[in-house]
Write a protein that holds these residues in place. Structure first.
Motif, PDB file in Angstrom:
ATOM      1  N   PRO A   1      48.854  43.037  49.270  1.00 50.86           N
ATOM      2  CA  PRO A   1      48.962  44.500  49.377  1.00 50.86           C
ATOM      3  C   PRO A   1      50.172  45.097  48.672  1.00 50.86           C
ATOM      4  N   LEU A   2      51.184  44.302  48.339  1.00 49.57           N
ATOM      5  CA  LEU A   2      52.347  44.833  47.636  1.00 49.57           C
ATOM      6  C   LEU A   2      52.015  45.259  46.212  1.00 49.57           C
ATOM      7  N   LEU A   3      51.015  44.649  45.619  1.00 45.21           N
ATOM      8  CA  LEU A   3      50.705  44.866  44.209  1.00 45.21           C
ATOM      9  C   LEU A   3      50.098  46.248  43.973  1.00 45.21           C
ATOM     10  N   ILE A   4      50.218  46.744  42.750  1.00 45.43           N
ATOM     11  CA  ILE A   4      49.680  48.067  42.458  1.00 45.43           C
ATOM     12  C   ILE A   4      48.166  48.054  42.351  1.00 45.43           C
ATOM     13  N   ILE A   5      47.576  46.907  42.052  1.00 45.46           N
ATOM     14  CA  ILE A   5      46.125  46.793  41.927  1.00 45.46           C
ATOM     15  C   ILE A   5      45.690  45.478  42.550  1.00 45.46           C
ATOM     16  N   ASN A   6      44.481  45.417  43.074  1.00 46.71           N
ATOM     17  CA  ASN A   6      43.965  44.151  43.594  1.00 46.71           C
ATOM     18  C   ASN A   6      44.097  43.067  42.541  1.00 46.71           C
ATOM     19  N   SER A   7      44.685  41.940  42.906  1.00 47.62           N
ATOM     20  CA  SER A   7      44.856  40.872  41.922  1.00 47.62           C
ATOM     21  C   SER A   7      43.640  39.967  41.831  1.00 47.62           C
TER      22      SER A   7
END
Length: 289
Positions: free
Chosen positions: A248-254
């Motif tokens: 959830p920290l990332l700007i987009i789903n990895s």
């Protein structure tokens, strides 16, 4: 304010779930005390170590102005515009295109971008991404996500330990609580799923706010909209793999995929985020420099 209340309620639900699991599995007063202790420890750990944990998970490396002058100047310029201390700057050695922010407050924050995102985004789109991450710092979302990840991890760990004890002869129970084995089994199976759903719901409530903050900070919502579309396409080909608790920290789903729709997605649908940004474009000045 509505999103903040939702987030606070969901964080309380996570901590309450951890305490309830401990009470149900261990039993009685002992389980309640242990649950409260676990909730307190995990929240303190998140408060003081959240930045170090997240950066280590993604193997982020600190960079100086001399090593990445363009990125450094961009973070400095946007931080000055947002009137916050400049966060530390990190680069993740991965060709998966993504970014994240971490830290308990603006005075103890970091922004990390991957090598991949630096390679594929033009400056205006990268600026939108950086502004998005700075907004997470301003809104204290970085601390919220760290607490959610740590508490959810503690719930999963507790459930795993109990599952081991059930396999290898069961565990002891408090003297003033009996315990239903079927109930314990259901708790072990369902609690981590419930914790994950709550954690991801917290993330989704914060992304729209961070997108809006980026649009206001740069005056260019369309650039972030283009960046999100480009990043989503890139993630399908080259995901950034790491501990799922910190997704959830990332700007987009990895990780691409639509398993059970949005229930297990850490971010709102990119289409919805783009639509919201383009709607904001009609209300904002064309560009702020």
């Amino acid at each position: 304010m509505t999103n903040q209340l939702k987030t606070a309620a969901m964080l309380a639900a996570l901590s309450g779930l951890l305490i309830a699991i401990s009470y149900w599995i261990i039993g009685g007063t002992s389980g309640l005390i242990i649950g409260i202790g676990l909730a307190g420890v995990t929240n303190l750990l998140s408060w003081y170590q959240s930045d170090k944990i997240a950066l280590a998970v993604y193997n982020a490396q600190p960079v100086s102005q001399g090593e990445a002058p363009g990125l450094y100047r961009m973070v400095q310029r946007l931080s000055d515009r947002a009137n916050i201390p400049m966060p530390k700057v990190y680069i993740v050695p991965s060709q998966g295109a993504n970014a994240f922010a971490t830290g308990r407050d603006p005075e103890h924050a970091a922004v990390a971008v991957t090598e991949g995102i630096l390679n594929i985004l033009p400056d205006d789109e990268l600026e939108g991404v950086i502004a998005h991450e700075l907004t997470h710092i301003i809104n204290r979302d970085t601390l919220t996500q760290a607490v959610a990840a740590t508490v959810a991890g503690a719930i999963s760990f507790l459930a795993q330990m109990v599952s081991y004890s059930l396999w290898f002869g069961g565990g002891s129970r408090d003297d003033n609580r009996g315990g239903n084995p079927l109930g314990v089994l259901l708790t072990v199976m369902l609690a981590p799923v419930a914790a994950t759903i709550i954690q991801l719901a917290i993330s989704r409530t914060r992304e729209f706010s961070a997108d809006a903050g980026s649009a206001k900070l740069t005056g260019n919502p369309r650039a972030l909209a283009r960046a999100l579309q480009r990043l989503e396409a890139s993630a399908r080909q080259m995901p950034l793999n790491a501990n799922p608790a910190y997704e959830p920290l990332l700007i987009i789903n990895s990780i691409s995929g639509q398993f059970m729709g949005n229930l297990f997605s850490s971010h709102p649908a990119t289409e919805a985020r783009v639509a919201a940004l383009l709607k904001l474009e009609q209300k904002l000045p064309t560009k702020v420099y």
